[in-house]
Design an enzyme around this catalytic site. Structure first.
Site, PDB file in Angstrom:
ATOM      1  N   LYS A 178      49.879  35.571  55.613  1.00 38.53           N
ATOM      2  CA  LYS A 178      49.514  36.763  56.388  1.00 38.53           C
ATOM      3  C   LYS A 178      50.672  37.279  57.228  1.00 38.53           C
ATOM      4  O   LYS A 178      50.789  38.483  57.451  1.00 38.53           O
ATOM      5  CB  LYS A 178      48.297  36.476  57.270  1.00 38.53           C
ATOM      6  CG  LYS A 178      47.024  36.265  56.446  1.00 38.53           C
ATOM      7  CD  LYS A 178      45.820  36.088  57.333  1.00 38.53           C
ATOM      8  CE  LYS A 178      44.548  35.954  56.521  1.00 38.53           C
ATOM      9  NZ  LYS A 178      43.408  35.509  57.321  1.00 38.53           N
ATOM     10  N   LYS A 200      38.354  33.661  43.038  1.00 41.22           N
ATOM     11  CA  LYS A 200      36.986  33.562  43.558  1.00 41.22           C
ATOM     12  C   LYS A 200      36.534  34.898  44.149  1.00 41.22           C
ATOM     13  O   LYS A 200      37.371  35.698  44.572  1.00 41.22           O
ATOM     14  CB  LYS A 200      36.858  32.422  44.567  1.00 41.22           C
ATOM     15  CG  LYS A 200      37.508  32.639  45.885  1.00 41.22           C
ATOM     16  CD  LYS A 200      37.075  31.551  46.870  1.00 41.22           C
ATOM     17  CE  LYS A 200      37.394  32.007  48.277  1.00 41.22           C
ATOM     18  NZ  LYS A 200      36.852  31.182  49.322  1.00 41.22           N
ATOM     19  N   LYS A 210      35.851  38.612  50.057  1.00 36.00           N
ATOM     20  CA  LYS A 210      35.650  39.857  50.795  1.00 36.00           C
ATOM     21  C   LYS A 210      36.918  40.690  50.806  1.00 36.00           C
ATOM     22  O   LYS A 210      36.892  41.879  51.024  1.00 36.00           O
ATOM     23  CB  LYS A 210      35.197  39.555  52.218  1.00 36.00           C
ATOM     24  CG  LYS A 210      36.172  38.698  52.985  1.00 36.00           C
ATOM     25  CD  LYS A 210      35.590  38.320  54.323  1.00 36.00           C
ATOM     26  CE  LYS A 210      36.544  37.470  55.134  1.00 36.00           C
ATOM     27  NZ  LYS A 210      36.960  36.239  54.495  1.00 36.00           N
TER      28      LYS A 210
END
Ligand code: AMP
Length: 320
Positions: free
Chosen positions: A110, A191, A194
């Protein structure tokens, strides 16, 4: 008896993977003391919109209730509302190395995305350790993406206990028995998530039936033309079979075409999501009820959390 804590990011994009992998195991294990924690403080580690974070925190609490989490048995809390989390966070930072935090994979990923890197992005795994340790929980259901953070929590707890005396329960990471890993319908190699770049592979828990039908009808399969469980060779079909099994609770019967499989999956998913959607709509009419649930959750966990912080302060050398 074992105590568990399951964490959820405050996101409006809760999906079928969250339900099957995290919420249902939580509901199934409500005979043991459990905490469902919404990590709204973690949402502040990246660029965020204040109103969206607030709204999403309430959305996740509402979805948890709609999915069957019973607030009489499971404490539903937001970590920001229990200040013992942040007090313990600082104390735990004092036993964590900079290098330990900086080598977390999620921090590397990130922080490499460009823009300003918030200091909280570096230290949030320590907050996560506090989220867990402050409640004396001994079991934490975690997916692979969080296992490095859980390992850090264990390291911090063990180190603190060794240096300053027995203070923390050292938590264990578990894979819930009933949790299947649900893959992205458009890209079954990853997977369902979101944060996937496209919503084409995700079934949102609050999606209308028409969207669910469309997403499943467009799910990636293969050219083998046989409905069989083969994760390596037929990942898309296998994922559909696993969703069918998880949603219907039984082994699928003989299915002769991908079309028939997709129709069965659509019906099974709809049968699971329709009541959640309906209950969500009811609960949303009274947001004050959801806020009360969070307040009660806080009140029920706070005595123990206060005691853990007191113990920690005493052990590390602070005045009482
Ligand atoms: P998150 O909000 O993404 O941190 O996920 C909350 C919980 O849902 C965690 O316990 C995850 O392991 C679980 N979860 C997330 N995505 C999936 C998925 N695709 N399949 C199964 N479980 C999942």
């Amino acid at each position: 008896m074992t105590r568990r804590l399951t964490g959820f990011q405050p996101t409006g994009n809760l999906h079928l993977g969250n339900l099957i992998g995290a919420m249902r195991p939580l509901v199934a294990a409500q005979d043991r003391p459990s905490i469902a924690m919404i990590a709204d403080l973690h949402a502040l580690t990246m660029e965020h919109d204040p109103e969206t974070v607030r709204a999403n925190t309430l959305t996740v609490a509402t979805v948890l209730l709609a999915a069957g989490v019973d607030p009489q048995r499971t404490a539903i809390i937001a970590n920001s509302q229990v200040p013992e989390h942040t007090e313990l966070h600082y104390l735990l930072e004092c036993v964590t190395g900079y290098g330990e935090a900086a080598r977390m994979i999620q921090f590397k990923e990130k922080s490499g995305a460009g823009g300003t890197v918030r200091l909280s992005l570096l230290t949030y795994p320590v907050l996560m350790a506090a989220d867990i340790l402050v409640h004396d929980v001994d079991q934490v259901p975690v997916g692979e993406d969080q296992s490095q953070h859980l390992e850090l929590a264990r390291t911090i707890a063990t180190r603190f206990n060794a240096r300053y005396g027995a203070t923390f329960v050292v938590p264990e990471g578990i894979r819930p028995e009933s949790a299947a890993r649900i893959m992205d319908l458009a890209d079954p190699a990853r997977k369902m998530s979101k944060s996937a770049p496209s919503p084409a592979g995700r079934i949102g828990l609050l999606d209308p039936p028409e969207t669910i039908r469309k997403v499943i009808s467009r799910a990636v399969t293969d050219t083998a033309g046989v409905v069989r469980h083969d994760r390596e060779g037929q990942p898309g079909v296998t994922n559909l079979l696993e969703i069918l099994r998880a949603c219907s609770g039984r082994e699928p019967g003989e299915l002769t075409s991908y079309g028939a499989l997709k129709r069965e999956v659509t019906d099974a998913v709809e049968a699971v999501l329709a009541p959640i959607r309906a209950r969500y709509a009811e609960l949303s009419e009274d947001p004050s009820h959801v806020r009360e649930v969070l307040a009660k959750g806080k009140a029920s966990v706070q005595p123990r959390a206060t005691e853990t912080v007191r113990r920690t302060r005493a052990a590390i050398g602070l005045l009482d």
